[in-house]
Design a protein around this motif. Structure first.
Motif, PDB file in Angstrom:
ATOM      1  N   UNK A 185       8.794   8.030  -5.438  1.00 48.01           N
ATOM      2  CA  UNK A 185       8.172   9.344  -5.443  1.00 48.01           C
ATOM      3  C   UNK A 185       7.824   9.713  -3.996  1.00 48.01           C
ATOM      4  N   UNK A 186       8.361  10.813  -3.463  1.00 48.16           N
ATOM      5  CA  UNK A 186       8.104  11.170  -2.067  1.00 48.16           C
ATOM      6  C   UNK A 186       6.628  11.429  -1.743  1.00 48.16           C
ATOM      7  N   UNK A 187       5.814  11.662  -2.752  1.00 49.96           N
ATOM      8  CA  UNK A 187       4.385  11.891  -2.519  1.00 49.96           C
ATOM      9  C   UNK A 187       3.646  10.574  -2.262  1.00 49.96           C
ATOM     10  N   UNK A 188       4.263   9.451  -2.611  1.00 47.25           N
ATOM     11  CA  UNK A 188       3.646   8.142  -2.406  1.00 47.25           C
ATOM     12  C   UNK A 188       4.315   7.446  -1.220  1.00 47.25           C
ATOM     13  N   UNK A 189       3.726   6.328  -0.808  1.00 46.85           N
ATOM     14  CA  UNK A 189       4.300   5.604   0.320  1.00 46.85           C
ATOM     15  C   UNK A 189       5.039   4.339  -0.108  1.00 46.85           C
ATOM     16  N   UNK A 190       4.387   3.522  -0.918  1.00 45.19           N
ATOM     17  CA  UNK A 190       4.976   2.246  -1.317  1.00 45.19           C
ATOM     18  C   UNK A 190       4.836   2.033  -2.815  1.00 45.19           C
ATOM     19  N   UNK A 191       5.768   1.276  -3.370  1.00 40.07           N
ATOM     20  CA  UNK A 191       5.685   0.842  -4.756  1.00 40.07           C
ATOM     21  C   UNK A 191       5.519  -0.667  -4.777  1.00 40.07           C
ATOM     22  N   UNK A 202      10.476  -4.475   1.311  1.00 37.37           N
ATOM     23  CA  UNK A 202       9.723  -4.513   2.562  1.00 37.37           C
ATOM     24  C   UNK A 202       8.750  -5.681   2.590  1.00 37.37           C
ATOM     25  N   UNK A 203       8.345  -6.123   1.397  1.00 42.16           N
ATOM     26  CA  UNK A 203       7.395  -7.215   1.301  1.00 42.16           C
ATOM     27  C   UNK A 203       7.543  -7.949  -0.018  1.00 42.16           C
ATOM     28  N   UNK A 204       7.106  -9.190  -0.016  1.00 40.25           N
ATOM     29  CA  UNK A 204       7.193 -10.024  -1.205  1.00 40.25           C
ATOM     30  C   UNK A 204       5.872 -10.791  -1.325  1.00 40.25           C
TER      31      UNK A 204
END
Length: 107
Positions: free
Chosen positions: A46-52, A72-74
């Motif tokens: 969702x472009x309104x959010x930054x990360x999932x 990007x992260x684990x």
């Protein structure tokens, strides 16, 4: 078939992820991601959010089979994932003076 994973060059790891086991973990995630307590941090859909943040086991769901994910992260567990995002946010704020995580992580 599971979603396809691409791992960021500067992959962030939560405290519960052992760096020496990272290659083996990546292979298992790409082959069959039915690993308990492994959470992935990706750019938000969702472009309104930054990360999932999502449980790696979700990748085996049929609607993800043709999807590609940039990891990007684990982390090992949801709490570990939240702490990891907190760490990333602190680094971003220090480096950029803002909290635009998407831009910080993708540049």
């Amino acid at each position: 078939m599971a979603g396809k994973l691409k791992f960021a060059q500067n992959l962030y790891l939560g405290e519960g992820i052992a760096p020496e086991k990272l290659d083996k973990l990546k292979k298992r995630l790409n082959k069959k991601p039915l690993l308990t307590n492994v959470y992935l941090i990706t750019p938000a859909r969702n472009p309104a959010d930054q990360l999932d943040i999502f449980d790696a086991r979700q990748l085996v769901q049929p609607h993800y089979k043709d999807e590609e994910f940039l990891v990007l992260g684990m982390a090992s567990g949801y709490e570990d994932a939240l702490q990891l995002i907190e760490r990333i946010t602190g680094e971003c704020l220090k480096a950029r003076g803002d909290c635009n995580l998407r831009e910080y992580l993708l540049c």
